[in-house]
Design a protein around this motif. Structure first.
Motif, PDB file in Angstrom:
ATOM      1  N   ASN A  39      32.592 -18.182 116.267  1.00 50.29           N
ATOM      2  CA  ASN A  39      33.140 -18.815 117.668  1.00 50.29           C
ATOM      3  C   ASN A  39      34.085 -19.575 117.951  1.00 50.29           C
ATOM      4  O   ASN A  39      34.251 -19.612 119.256  1.00 50.29           O
ATOM      5  N   ASN A  40      33.641 -20.690 116.670  1.00 51.85           N
ATOM      6  CA  ASN A  40      34.425 -21.447 117.364  1.00 51.85           C
ATOM      7  C   ASN A  40      36.550 -21.342 116.333  1.00 51.85           C
ATOM      8  O   ASN A  40      36.885 -21.820 117.117  1.00 51.85           O
ATOM      9  N   LEU A  41      36.329 -20.223 115.393  1.00 51.28           N
ATOM     10  CA  LEU A  41      37.618 -19.622 115.509  1.00 51.28           C
ATOM     11  C   LEU A  41      38.000 -18.924 116.161  1.00 51.28           C
ATOM     12  O   LEU A  41      39.244 -19.336 116.491  1.00 51.28           O
ATOM     13  N   LEU A  42      37.471 -18.369 117.249  1.00 58.85           N
ATOM     14  CA  LEU A  42      38.477 -17.524 118.917  1.00 58.85           C
ATOM     15  C   LEU A  42      38.299 -18.653 119.496  1.00 58.85           C
ATOM     16  O   LEU A  42      39.848 -18.090 119.919  1.00 58.85           O
ATOM     17  N   THR A  43      38.093 -19.882 119.504  1.00 59.52           N
ATOM     18  CA  THR A  43      38.041 -21.048 120.464  1.00 59.52           C
ATOM     19  C   THR A  43      39.802 -22.136 120.124  1.00 59.52           C
ATOM     20  O   THR A  43      40.663 -21.262 121.321  1.00 59.52           O
ATOM     21  N   ALA A  44      39.251 -21.372 119.019  1.00 59.91           N
ATOM     22  CA  ALA A  44      40.060 -22.212 118.227  1.00 59.91           C
ATOM     23  C   ALA A  44      42.173 -21.550 118.250  1.00 59.91           C
ATOM     24  O   ALA A  44      43.224 -21.776 119.294  1.00 59.91           O
ATOM     25  N   GLY A  45      41.823 -20.387 118.471  1.00 60.65           N
ATOM     26  CA  GLY A  45      42.919 -19.098 118.120  1.00 60.65           C
ATOM     27  C   GLY A  45      42.939 -18.524 119.654  1.00 60.65           C
ATOM     28  O   GLY A  45      44.732 -19.229 120.178  1.00 60.65           O
ATOM     29  N   SER A  46      42.377 -19.059 120.642  1.00 63.58           N
ATOM     30  CA  SER A  46      42.346 -19.234 122.011  1.00 63.58           C
ATOM     31  C   SER A  46      43.530 -20.454 122.580  1.00 63.58           C
ATOM     32  O   SER A  46      44.410 -20.429 123.775  1.00 63.58           O
ATOM     33  N   LEU A  47      42.916 -21.499 121.615  1.00 60.74           N
ATOM     34  CA  LEU A  47      43.467 -22.820 122.447  1.00 60.74           C
ATOM     35  C   LEU A  47      45.128 -22.348 122.276  1.00 60.74           C
ATOM     36  O   LEU A  47      46.202 -23.073 122.900  1.00 60.74           O
ATOM     37  N   ILE A  48      45.205 -22.628 120.352  1.00 59.52           N
ATOM     38  CA  ILE A  48      46.517 -22.526 120.587  1.00 59.52           C
ATOM     39  C   ILE A  48      47.319 -21.568 120.430  1.00 59.52           C
ATOM     40  O   ILE A  48      48.834 -21.343 121.226  1.00 59.52           O
ATOM     41  N   PHE A  49      46.826 -20.009 120.671  1.00 64.89           N
ATOM     42  CA  PHE A  49      47.741 -19.279 121.974  1.00 64.89           C
ATOM     43  C   PHE A  49      48.723 -19.503 123.173  1.00 64.89           C
ATOM     44  O   PHE A  49      49.336 -19.493 123.652  1.00 64.89           O
ATOM     45  N   SER A  50      47.577 -20.783 123.951  1.00 66.42           N
ATOM     46  CA  SER A  50      47.532 -20.699 125.528  1.00 66.42           C
ATOM     47  C   SER A  50      48.724 -22.084 125.220  1.00 66.42           C
ATOM     48  O   SER A  50      49.873 -22.246 126.015  1.00 66.42           O
ATOM     49  N   VAL A  51      48.834 -22.642 124.142  1.00 72.25           N
ATOM     50  CA  VAL A  51      49.264 -24.105 123.865  1.00 72.25           C
ATOM     51  C   VAL A  51      51.099 -23.287 123.611  1.00 72.25           C
ATOM     52  O   VAL A  51      52.230 -23.795 123.828  1.00 72.25           O
ATOM     53  N   VAL A  52      50.749 -22.306 122.768  1.00 69.74           N
ATOM     54  CA  VAL A  52      52.047 -21.839 122.381  1.00 69.74           C
ATOM     55  C   VAL A  52      52.671 -21.022 123.842  1.00 69.74           C
ATOM     56  O   VAL A  52      53.694 -21.476 123.819  1.00 69.74           O
ATOM     57  N   GLY A  53      51.816 -20.407 124.080  1.00 69.99           N
ATOM     58  CA  GLY A  53      52.569 -19.832 125.248  1.00 69.99           C
ATOM     59  C   GLY A  53      52.481 -20.314 126.422  1.00 69.99           C
ATOM     60  O   GLY A  53      54.682 -20.487 126.925  1.00 69.99           O
ATOM     61  N   ILE A  54      52.986 -21.778 126.857  1.00 67.20           N
ATOM     62  CA  ILE A  54      52.814 -22.765 127.672  1.00 67.20           C
ATOM     63  C   ILE A  54      54.380 -23.235 127.695  1.00 67.20           C
ATOM     64  O   ILE A  54      55.009 -23.633 127.694  1.00 67.20           O
ATOM     65  N   TYR A  55      54.520 -23.033 126.063  1.00 66.22           N
ATOM     66  CA  TYR A  55      55.858 -24.603 124.778  1.00 66.22           C
ATOM     67  C   TYR A  55      56.891 -23.417 125.518  1.00 66.22           C
ATOM     68  O   TYR A  55      57.721 -23.680 126.057  1.00 66.22           O
ATOM     69  N   ALA A  56      56.934 -22.094 124.715  1.00 66.93           N
ATOM     70  CA  ALA A  56      57.794 -21.530 125.658  1.00 66.93           C
ATOM     71  C   ALA A  56      58.085 -20.642 126.974  1.00 66.93           C
ATOM     72  O   ALA A  56      59.363 -20.066 127.262  1.00 66.93           O
ATOM     73  N   TYR A  57      57.312 -20.829 127.420  1.00 68.10           N
ATOM     74  CA  TYR A  57      57.192 -20.939 129.140  1.00 68.10           C
ATOM     75  C   TYR A  57      58.665 -21.194 129.464  1.00 68.10           C
ATOM     76  O   TYR A  57      59.452 -21.741 129.812  1.00 68.10           O
ATOM     77  N   GLN A  66      22.793 -17.561 109.378  1.00 65.64           N
ATOM     78  CA  GLN A  66      23.713 -16.027 110.561  1.00 65.64           C
ATOM     79  C   GLN A  66      23.942 -16.968 111.209  1.00 65.64           C
ATOM     80  O   GLN A  66      25.071 -16.578 112.203  1.00 65.64           O
ATOM     81  N   LYS A  67      23.296 -18.185 111.988  1.00 64.78           N
ATOM     82  CA  LYS A  67      24.028 -19.014 113.077  1.00 64.78           C
ATOM     83  C   LYS A  67      24.535 -19.487 112.699  1.00 64.78           C
ATOM     84  O   LYS A  67      25.566 -19.838 113.519  1.00 64.78           O
ATOM     85  N   LEU A  68      24.744 -20.273 111.702  1.00 62.33           N
ATOM     86  CA  LEU A  68      25.894 -21.039 111.466  1.00 62.33           C
ATOM     87  C   LEU A  68      27.473 -19.937 111.518  1.00 62.33           C
ATOM     88  O   LEU A  68      28.035 -20.002 111.053  1.00 62.33           O
ATOM     89  N   LYS A  69      27.337 -18.897 110.568  1.00 63.76           N
ATOM     90  CA  LYS A  69      28.473 -17.760 110.974  1.00 63.76           C
ATOM     91  C   LYS A  69      28.943 -17.171 112.053  1.00 63.76           C
ATOM     92  O   LYS A  69      30.154 -17.140 112.611  1.00 63.76           O
ATOM     93  N   ARG A  70      28.108 -17.193 113.035  1.00 65.85           N
ATOM     94  CA  ARG A  70      27.993 -17.204 114.851  1.00 65.85           C
ATOM     95  C   ARG A  70      28.917 -18.459 114.923  1.00 65.85           C
ATOM     96  O   ARG A  70      30.257 -17.887 116.028  1.00 65.85           O
ATOM     97  N   VAL A  71      28.708 -19.566 115.149  1.00 69.39           N
ATOM     98  CA  VAL A  71      29.270 -20.698 115.266  1.00 69.39           C
ATOM     99  C   VAL A  71      30.611 -20.650 115.166  1.00 69.39           C
ATOM    100  O   VAL A  71      31.899 -21.182 115.982  1.00 69.39           O
ATOM    101  N   ARG A  72      30.685 -20.970 113.130  1.00 71.40           N
ATOM    102  CA  ARG A  72      32.272 -20.255 113.065  1.00 71.40           C
ATOM    103  C   ARG A  72      33.015 -19.601 113.774  1.00 71.40           C
ATOM    104  O   ARG A  72      33.981 -19.862 114.144  1.00 71.40           O
TER     105      ARG A  72
END
Length: 87
Positions: A46-64, A38-44
């Motif tokens: 959270n890691n996917l959410l963090t990676a998604g937000s970072l990718i979204f930020s990088v693409v947003g900065i690039y597009a801007y 259960q702990k590893l599922k939560r960590v995974r």
């Protein structure tokens, strides 16, 4: 630590073939493994959410940056300087 809607797995132990201490130890290890999963599922998640937000930020900065470069007027840099009268 399991989800409220999630049912714990039903495991049948061979109670007659092993002693009570070994059975309790197996149940303890099983519970620890379930908690670890259960702990590893939560960590995974959270890691996917963090990676998604970072990718979204990088693409947003690039597009801007591409958008802002297209909005620039490059002829402003090449304007002719004002003529100075030398009388």
């Amino acid at each position: 630590m399991s989800n409220p809607g999630e049912k714990a797995p039903n495991i049948k132990y061979a109670e007659g073939k092993i002693d009570k201490a070994q059975l309790e130890f197996m149940k303890l290890i099983e519970q620890q493994n379930l908690e670890r999963v259960q702990k590893l599922k939560r960590v995974r998640r959270n890691n996917l959410l963090t990676a998604g937000s970072l990718i979204f930020s990088v693409v947003g900065i690039y597009a801007y940056s591409i958008y802002s470069v297209k909005q620039e007027k490059f002829l402003d840099d090449f304007e002719e300087p004002k003529k100075v009268n030398t009388n």
